[in-house]
Design an enzyme around this catalytic site. Structure first.
Site, short mmCIF file in Angstrom:
data_model
loop_
_atom_site.label_atom_id
_atom_site.label_comp_id
_atom_site.label_asym_id
_atom_site.label_seq_id
_atom_site.Cartn_x
_atom_site.Cartn_y
_atom_site.Cartn_z
N ARG A 19 64.04 1.72 -4.13
CA ARG A 19 64.77 2.13 -2.94
C ARG A 19 66.10 1.53 -3.28
NH1 ARG A 19 62.27 -1.10 1.89
NH2 ARG A 19 63.92 -0.40 2.93
N LYS A 90 53.75 -5.60 0.72
CA LYS A 90 53.46 -5.43 2.28
C LYS A 90 54.20 -4.11 2.91
CE LYS A 90 57.81 -7.63 3.58
NZ LYS A 90 58.51 -6.59 4.55
N ASP A 91 54.94 -3.45 2.27
CA ASP A 91 55.48 -1.84 2.68
C ASP A 91 54.34 -0.82 2.67
OD1 ASP A 91 57.67 -3.13 3.66
OD2 ASP A 91 59.03 -2.56 1.98
N THR A 136 64.50 -10.31 14.83
CA THR A 136 63.36 -9.62 14.22
C THR A 136 62.82 -8.58 14.92
OG1 THR A 136 61.35 -10.11 13.22
CG2 THR A 136 61.81 -11.07 15.36
N SER A 138 59.89 -7.34 13.61
CA SER A 138 58.47 -7.58 13.38
C SER A 138 57.50 -7.90 14.73
CB SER A 138 58.32 -8.61 12.24
OG SER A 138 57.13 -9.06 12.09
N ARG A 140 54.85 -9.07 14.51
CA ARG A 140 54.04 -10.14 14.13
C ARG A 140 54.81 -11.50 14.24
NH1 ARG A 140 54.90 -12.82 9.71
NH2 ARG A 140 56.25 -11.11 8.86
N ARG A 141 56.16 -11.36 13.82
CA ARG A 141 56.97 -12.55 14.17
C ARG A 141 57.36 -12.76 15.53
NH1 ARG A 141 60.70 -10.35 9.15
NH2 ARG A 141 59.50 -11.38 7.21
N ARG A 158 67.57 -4.88 12.55
CA ARG A 158 67.02 -4.15 11.31
C ARG A 158 68.29 -4.06 10.31
NH1 ARG A 158 63.97 0.39 11.08
NH2 ARG A 158 64.40 0.38 8.89
N GLY A 159 68.21 -3.55 9.22
CA GLY A 159 69.26 -3.57 7.98
C GLY A 159 68.85 -4.33 6.98
N ASN A 160 69.70 -4.50 5.84
CA ASN A 160 69.42 -5.16 4.64
C ASN A 160 69.57 -6.69 5.08
OD1 ASN A 160 72.11 -5.74 4.58
ND2 ASN A 160 72.23 -4.09 3.14
N THR A 163 73.05 -7.68 6.11
CA THR A 163 73.31 -7.30 7.25
C THR A 163 72.83 -8.30 8.46
OG1 THR A 163 73.41 -4.77 6.79
CG2 THR A 163 73.15 -5.39 9.07
N ARG A 164 71.54 -8.72 8.41
CA ARG A 164 70.75 -9.50 9.17
C ARG A 164 71.43 -10.89 9.29
NH1 ARG A 164 64.78 -8.00 8.05
NH2 ARG A 164 65.68 -7.20 6.18
N CYS A 253 51.47 -0.99 10.96
CA CYS A 253 52.88 -1.85 11.15
C CYS A 253 52.92 -2.47 12.43
CB CYS A 253 53.97 -1.03 10.51
SG CYS A 253 53.82 -0.63 8.85
#
Length: 328
Positions: A19, A90-91, A136, A138, A140-141, A158-160, A163-164, A253
């Protein structure tokens, strides 16, 4: 038999699909360097955008995330344009691709999640005299934060990594929960923030978090042989057990599922795998945990036992409600 494109050439550099994100390229670069050291062949990265990368502002559970971050990188390997693709394990979808195989699983980085704030808080330390916002996307989180602190507002983000973390630095959110492995690998330069790892009792991580999966074509014998040199047996056993939990629960997911496996040496010198598992509803109200242990040669069995335990404890009703909500 279906005609397939030829595999990538056995001469010239290793072509590694990845990616385009900074973290993904850092991870692929580490693998490339290790592969070059092990084989004497140079490498080159082939960055590309996946479908998931083209929707940076949408929450993961807002659309079908199956294969979201691996579709085009896998396609490059299947077409013979690249020898391998480096995934954040995990992806990967839990169902194996019939024409691809995991040729190597290097030793993984710390799999825990981490809370990043300006003040260095743990979950229990977050202020109670005002509304705290944690970012987040997620499920799960989100569920585990709610279990510990129902007064905290969880905001999709979201974002890299940069960014977060930037949103925390600018005060747009009080903190974010990220995979510690990503922070350790990417080493983002965002001053003024403190990274606090979350122990498994606070936040059980995603199955295979912190591990990399080196995927190549099943019929590419040369690449498979090379990737075996990078394989770490204990990591492969651990993530196999963790992902078996996910496979058996069929949670994908969107279901809040966590798992952590660790290979240990038993009292008589034999290797054992200890596995922690978690299944929750999105609100964290119905949250089930369990632990099991077995010999290191039986990771699939251990994962199946864990999944059955979580279902019997009440997780079956959680999954039924989630599937009904999804229209499944």
């Amino acid at each position: 038999m279906t005609d397939r494109p030829p595999v990538a050439p056995t001469t010239g550099p290793w072509r590694i699909a990845t990616r385009r994100s900074h973290l993904a390229q850092v991870q692929a670069g580490h693998v490339g360097q290790a592969l070059e050291t092990a084989t004497g062949r140079p490498y080159e990265l082939v960055p590309m955008a996946t479908t998931g990368d083209e929707h940076p502002d949408r929450a993961l559970d807002a659309f079908d995330a199956k294969g979201l971050f691996v579709d085009r990188t896998r396609g490059a390997v299947l077409a013979g344009d690249c020898h391998l693709v480096v995934h954040s394990y995990k992806d990967l979808p839990t169902e194996a691709h019939p024409d691809l195989t995991i040729g190597g699983v290097p030793a993984r980085v710390d799999p825990r999640d981490a809370l990043v704030t300006r003040a260095g808080w743990r979950l229990a330390d977050l202020p109670r005299d005002r509304q705290v916002v944690i970012g987040t996307s997620s499920p799960r989180r989100r569920a585990q934060i709610a279990k510990h602190r129902r007064d905290v507002l969880v905001q999709p983000i979201r974002g890299n990594i940069e960014t977060r973390l930037g949103k925390v630095a600018r005060g747009e959110v009080d903190g974010v929960v990220l995979a510690l492995a990503g922070i350790l690998r990417a080493r983002p330069d965002v001053p003024g923030l403190t990274v606090v790892p979350l122990e498994h009792g606070e936040m059980l991580h995603a199955p295979a978090q912190g591990a990399l999966a080196l995927e190549c074509r099943v019929d590419d014998a040369a690449t498979r042989k090379a990737l075996r040199k990078l394989d770490h047996e204990d990591t492969r056993s651990a993530v196999t057990a963790e992902r078996e939990v996910l496979l058996q629960l069929q949670g994908g997911c969107t279901a809040p599922i966590g798992a952590h496996a660790e290979v240990r040496v038993g009292p008589t010198g034999e290797k054992r795998i200890e596995l922690l598992g978690l299944l929750s509803d999105p609100s964290g109200t119905s949250l089930y945990r369990a632990s099991h242990e077995t010999g290191a040669s039986e990771p699939h069995l251990l994962g199946r036992v864990m999944a059955a335990t979580l279902l019997e404890a009440g997780g079956d009703r959680v999954l039924e409600r989630l599937r009904a909500a999804d229209g499944a």
